[in-house]
Design a protein around this motif. Structure first.
Motif, PDB file in Angstrom:
ATOM      1  N   PHE A   8      -1.871  -6.351  -5.653  1.00 46.66           N
ATOM      2  CA  PHE A   8      -2.027  -6.524  -4.203  1.00 46.66           C
ATOM      3  C   PHE A   8      -0.658  -6.560  -3.532  1.00 46.66           C
ATOM      4  CE2 PHE A   8      -2.034  -9.267  -0.483  1.00 46.66           C
ATOM      5  CZ  PHE A   8      -3.030  -8.706   0.297  1.00 46.66           C
ATOM      6  N   LEU A   9       0.250  -7.360  -4.093  1.00 46.58           N
ATOM      7  CA  LEU A   9       1.585  -7.476  -3.512  1.00 46.58           C
ATOM      8  C   LEU A   9       2.330  -6.137  -3.544  1.00 46.58           C
ATOM      9  CD1 LEU A   9       3.088 -10.880  -4.712  1.00 46.58           C
ATOM     10  CD2 LEU A   9       2.787 -10.090  -2.355  1.00 46.58           C
ATOM     11  N   LEU A  10       2.335  -5.513  -4.720  1.00 48.48           N
ATOM     12  CA  LEU A  10       3.089  -4.261  -4.869  1.00 48.48           C
ATOM     13  C   LEU A  10       2.550  -3.170  -3.955  1.00 48.48           C
ATOM     14  CD1 LEU A  10       3.673  -3.975  -8.735  1.00 48.48           C
ATOM     15  CD2 LEU A  10       5.299  -4.650  -6.969  1.00 48.48           C
ATOM     16  N   CYS A  28      -4.745  -3.947   3.645  1.00 52.58           N
ATOM     17  CA  CYS A  28      -4.026  -4.994   4.382  1.00 52.58           C
ATOM     18  C   CYS A  28      -2.668  -4.520   4.898  1.00 52.58           C
ATOM     19  CB  CYS A  28      -3.848  -6.225   3.491  1.00 52.58           C
ATOM     20  SG  CYS A  28      -5.401  -7.085   3.166  1.00 52.58           S
ATOM     21  N   SER A  29      -2.110  -3.485   4.289  1.00 58.16           N
ATOM     22  CA  SER A  29      -0.819  -2.988   4.770  1.00 58.16           C
ATOM     23  C   SER A  29      -0.909  -2.502   6.215  1.00 58.16           C
ATOM     24  CB  SER A  29      -0.321  -1.856   3.866  1.00 58.16           C
ATOM     25  OG  SER A  29      -1.136  -0.703   3.996  1.00 58.16           O
ATOM     26  N   ALA A  62       3.439  -8.867   5.268  1.00 59.04           N
ATOM     27  CA  ALA A  62       2.578  -8.448   4.158  1.00 59.04           C
ATOM     28  C   ALA A  62       2.417  -9.582   3.145  1.00 59.04           C
ATOM     29  CB  ALA A  62       3.169  -7.210   3.476  1.00 59.04           C
ATOM     30  N   VAL A  63       3.522 -10.280   2.867  1.00 59.99           N
ATOM     31  CA  VAL A  63       3.451 -11.414   1.937  1.00 59.99           C
ATOM     32  C   VAL A  63       2.608 -12.544   2.535  1.00 59.99           C
ATOM     33  CG1 VAL A  63       4.810 -13.191   0.752  1.00 59.99           C
ATOM     34  CG2 VAL A  63       5.638 -10.834   0.844  1.00 59.99           C
ATOM     35  N   MET A  68       2.895   0.585   0.469  1.00 60.41           N
ATOM     36  CA  MET A  68       2.282   1.368   1.539  1.00 60.41           C
ATOM     37  C   MET A  68       2.883   1.023   2.902  1.00 60.41           C
ATOM     38  SD  MET A  68       0.370   3.668   2.670  1.00 60.41           S
ATOM     39  CE  MET A  68      -0.740   4.256   1.397  1.00 60.41           C
ATOM     40  N   LEU A  69       3.259  -0.259   3.077  1.00 62.73           N
ATOM     41  CA  LEU A  69       3.908  -0.649   4.334  1.00 62.73           C
ATOM     42  C   LEU A  69       5.226   0.108   4.508  1.00 62.73           C
ATOM     43  CD1 LEU A  69       3.872  -2.503   6.807  1.00 62.73           C
ATOM     44  CD2 LEU A  69       5.125  -4.193   5.450  1.00 62.73           C
TER      45      LEU A  69
END
Length: 254
Positions: free
Chosen positions: A75-77, A160-161, A170-171, A82-83
């Motif tokens: 999810f984080l990566l 979510c991005s 994002a975090v 993508m952001l």
């Protein structure tokens, strides 16, 4: 600009070229590779030494965390990767080429899916062979659950991005999207013991089914109907997350 759609289908040559580009970016990003492959093993080692003096406890916790760690990390990566594509203008430039949103979306799904499969296999192998994880069912089902949860992390990260403008934002989505699922998945409190309304919320969260599937592998030496049902739900959630993520690409390119 005409909106891309999943119905339009991805074109193989563009898809493969985009997958190759994303994998090459991953290969040259050593810090991301370290987080992708090294951090889950390091966390498993930490768990092993935490429960070293509690026989059987490590097996219970590690089995669940094999499903949770890939979800969180992917999810984080994916959300940050993508952001960067969105904020750097790479995404918009790609939209002026024959590459469409659906090509990019499937490419990210495939590239990070490959990374997720490698990650899940490596972590599971280390957990079984180095730390002595014992399960009644086969390790291949543990890996399958881990890959599906990682792909769910990819889908939700892509989705979510679209709601973040910076990597910090994002975090910040982590405690909104990921943490509630970890709290309610049955890791800390068995889901049947939760208040009714919490159980209902838990039923709506896909990580609950990943944890339940892992526990089924730990308890039964052959696949159960409940395991296949949970895997089916997980697969449906992955498809739904990717479909919703395709909607965010459409909106940006209109």
């Amino acid at each position: 600009m005409t909106a891309p759609s999943l119905e339009a289908g991805a074109r193989p040559h563009i898809l493969l070229a985009t997958v190759k580009r994303i994998l090459l970016q991953l290969r040259h990003d050593r810090r991301t590779l370290a987080m992708l492959l090294g951090v889950p093993i390091m966390l498993m080692a930490l768990l092993y030494f935490m429960f070293e003096n509690e026989p059987g406890r490590f097996d219970q916790v590690a089995l669940v965390m094999l499903a949770v760690f890939p979800f969180v990390i992917m999810f984080l990566l994916t959300s940050i990767a993508m952001l960067r594509e969105r904020t750097s203008g790479t995404l918009e430039r790609l939209m002026t080429t024959p590459t469409r949103g659906v090509d990019l979306l499937f490419a990210y799904g495939i590239a990070f899916g490959i990374a997720a499969a490698v990650q899940a296999s490596l972590v599971a192998a280390c957990t079984y062979w180095l730390f002595g994880l014992g399960t009644a069912g086969g390790a291949e089902y543990v890996v399958l659950v881990a890959v599906l949860t990682a792909l769910l992390g990819v889908g939700l990260g892509l989705l979510c991005s679209a709601f973040a403008r910076t990597e910090f934002q994002a975090v910040q989505l982590l405690p909104v999207v990921v943490i509630p699922q970890i709290l309610l998945c049955g890791l800390f409190v068995p889901r049947p013991s939760m208040a009714t309304w919490l159980h209902v919320v838990s039923d709506a969260l896909p990580l609950s089914y990943a944890v339940q599937a892992s526990q089924e592998v730990g308890l039964h030496d052959s696949p159960t109907g409940l395991l296949w049902r949970d895997l089916g739900i997980m697969f449906g959630c992955v498809v739904l997350a990717l479909s919703l993520a395709s909607g965010t690409l459409r909106r940006m390119t209109d």
